[in-house]
Design an enzyme around this catalytic site. Sequence first.
Site, PDB file in Angstrom:
ATOM      1  N   ASP A   1       0.942  -1.112  -0.084  1.00 37.50           N
ATOM      2  CA  ASP A   1       0.032  -0.057  -0.081  1.00 37.50           C
ATOM      3  C   ASP A   1       0.771   1.156  -0.128  1.00 37.50           C
ATOM      4  O   ASP A   1       1.856   1.338   0.744  1.00 37.50           O
ATOM      5  CB  ASP A   1      -0.915   0.053   1.333  1.00 37.50           C
TER       6      ASP A   1
ATOM      7  N   ARG B   1      12.502 -15.464  -0.527  1.00 42.46           N
ATOM      8  CA  ARG B   1      12.315 -14.570   0.406  1.00 42.46           C
ATOM      9  C   ARG B   1      11.884 -15.126   1.857  1.00 42.46           C
ATOM     10  O   ARG B   1      11.601 -14.446   2.683  1.00 42.46           O
ATOM     11  CB  ARG B   1      11.023 -13.732  -0.089  1.00 42.46           C
TER      12      ARG B   1
ATOM     13  N   VAL C   1      10.590 -18.859  -2.395  1.00 39.19           N
ATOM     14  CA  VAL C   1      11.271 -19.460  -1.508  1.00 39.19           C
ATOM     15  C   VAL C   1      12.540 -18.848  -1.319  1.00 39.19           C
ATOM     16  O   VAL C   1      13.135 -18.790   0.053  1.00 39.19           O
ATOM     17  CB  VAL C   1      11.622 -20.814  -2.272  1.00 39.19           C
TER      18      VAL C   1
ATOM     19  N   ILE D   1      15.470  -8.306  -1.564  1.00 43.04           N
ATOM     20  CA  ILE D   1      16.165  -9.327  -1.853  1.00 43.04           C
ATOM     21  C   ILE D   1      16.942  -8.924  -3.232  1.00 43.04           C
ATOM     22  O   ILE D   1      17.879  -9.617  -3.660  1.00 43.04           O
ATOM     23  CB  ILE D   1      15.532 -10.687  -1.920  1.00 43.04           C
ATOM     24  N   ASP D   2      16.296  -8.073  -3.841  1.00 44.55           N
ATOM     25  CA  ASP D   2      16.778  -7.445  -5.289  1.00 44.55           C
ATOM     26  C   ASP D   2      18.288  -6.694  -5.172  1.00 44.55           C
ATOM     27  O   ASP D   2      18.747  -6.436  -6.154  1.00 44.55           O
ATOM     28  CB  ASP D   2      15.839  -6.874  -6.133  1.00 44.55           C
TER      29      ASP D   2
HETATM   30  O1  F6P Z   1      11.220  -6.895  -4.681  1.00 43.26           O
HETATM   31  C1  F6P Z   1      11.254  -8.055  -4.108  1.00 43.26           C
HETATM   32  C2  F6P Z   1      10.728  -8.994  -5.302  1.00 43.26           C
HETATM   33  O2  F6P Z   1      10.607 -10.330  -4.699  1.00 43.26           O
HETATM   34  C3  F6P Z   1      10.975  -9.185  -6.478  1.00 43.26           C
HETATM   35  O3  F6P Z   1      12.153  -9.774  -6.706  1.00 43.26           O
HETATM   36  C4  F6P Z   1       9.877  -9.507  -7.418  1.00 43.26           C
HETATM   37  O4  F6P Z   1       9.861  -9.194  -8.565  1.00 43.26           O
HETATM   38  C5  F6P Z   1       8.693  -9.014  -6.680  1.00 43.26           C
HETATM   39  O5  F6P Z   1       9.016  -8.792  -5.114  1.00 43.26           O
HETATM   40  C6  F6P Z   1       7.607 -10.047  -6.302  1.00 43.26           C
HETATM   41  O6  F6P Z   1       6.543  -9.056  -5.853  1.00 43.26           O
HETATM   42  P1  F6P Z   1       5.077  -9.471  -5.136  1.00 43.26           P
HETATM   43  O7  F6P Z   1       5.607  -9.926  -3.807  1.00 43.26           O
HETATM   44  O8  F6P Z   1       4.151  -8.356  -5.102  1.00 43.26           O
HETATM   45  O9  F6P Z   1       4.645 -10.742  -5.942  1.00 43.26           O
END
Ligand code: F6P
Length: 375
Positions: free
Chosen positions: A77, A302, A300, A136-137
């Site tokens: 949000d 994250r 996985v 994680i990016d």
């Molecule tokens: O920004 C972190 C991330 O895991 C990206 O690598 C990925 O593209 C995105 O979030 C996925 O987003 P969501 O959790 O909204 O599906």
Amino acid sequence: MAQTKRIGILTAGGDSPGLNAAIRGVGKTALGFYGMEIVGFRDGFRGIVEDRRLKLDRATLAGILTVGGTILGTSRDKPHRMTIDGRVHDMTSVIVKNYGRYGLDALVCLGGGGTQKNALRLTEAGLNVISLPKTIDNDVAMTDSTIGFATALDIATETIDRLHSTAHSHHRIIVTEIMGHRAGWLTLGAGIAGGADVILIPEIPYDVHKIAEAIRRRSRAGTNFSIVAVAEGAMSKEDARPYNIAEARKEKARNQREKHEAKLELAALDARHTGNTLRLAKQLEELTRLESRVTILGYVQRGGIPSPADRLLATRLGSACGDLIHENVFGVMVASRGDRTEPVPLERVAGRRKIVPPDHPWVEAARRVGTCLGD
Ligand code: F6P
């Protein structure tokens, strides 16, 4: 006697390992070291709008260092565009009002690129905001690294290690998709560490024929398997062209309407990109006549316990954040710089993405050891 400071804290955007370690770092420093009060808001910025408060005390902060996810919950949000009862509203003034109502002296926002922009918006609305970089990016500007990256790198590398043995046994190509829509740090890092034969990242558009040729070369040399590490957002040269045009259109938009149209175009291109990894594997199978399989790592990457590197980073950044609040330094993100931390004005972070430069040492190292980058 000076009044006790009361600070609020929230996590926003996608979750990442190490968020609880950061909450604990900020909390223990603020509470234990400086004697401040600290209150958490659940589910990102929505928590301040909808009064989802969670009092953080010694008991709540204990035992969370190694726990994955975020005890506060998170959401994507945005303060200025929040869906309430099915309709989108600008809730900035409500957040400002509630900040006052809850008697806050500062608000700590833990998040990625989007959160840094929202932190700046709230700073401009007059709040004392301080942020920490997590994703994680690893694509937040002005910091060496972000909370969550190190753990995801471990997970993605271990996956590539495991895929090696099965690819080898079956003489297959295994295409493994790693997270990262716009930045290739995770794929590049895990690809190098895991010894992937091909690494494809968004910053370097690929030519599928060059990838097939690299795989065929390996076959001719007697190695009948290959690991292709591909970032979610990696694109062929043909697909990258319209994308770059739409991105430039968004950057140069002269008004909100032009910006909105460019965003719609980008969203349509993103939708078309869905399933790209599966298509790529099929193309490679046809071009090389080697059986191909796909492994999509997904969420996985994250999940689960943060690595020691992330716990350390989160604790360093969190405790530095407590110090800065004590010194009344606001409107900044706490960045990691070598062994040190540094407050960087949010204006220098918001709206800027740290992507992999084409001549980055990791890219050069990958090329030196014979990895195909698809170009
Ligand atoms: O920004 C972190 C991330 O895991 C990206 O690598 C990925 O593209 C995105 O979030 C996925 O987003 P969501 O959790 O909204 O599906």
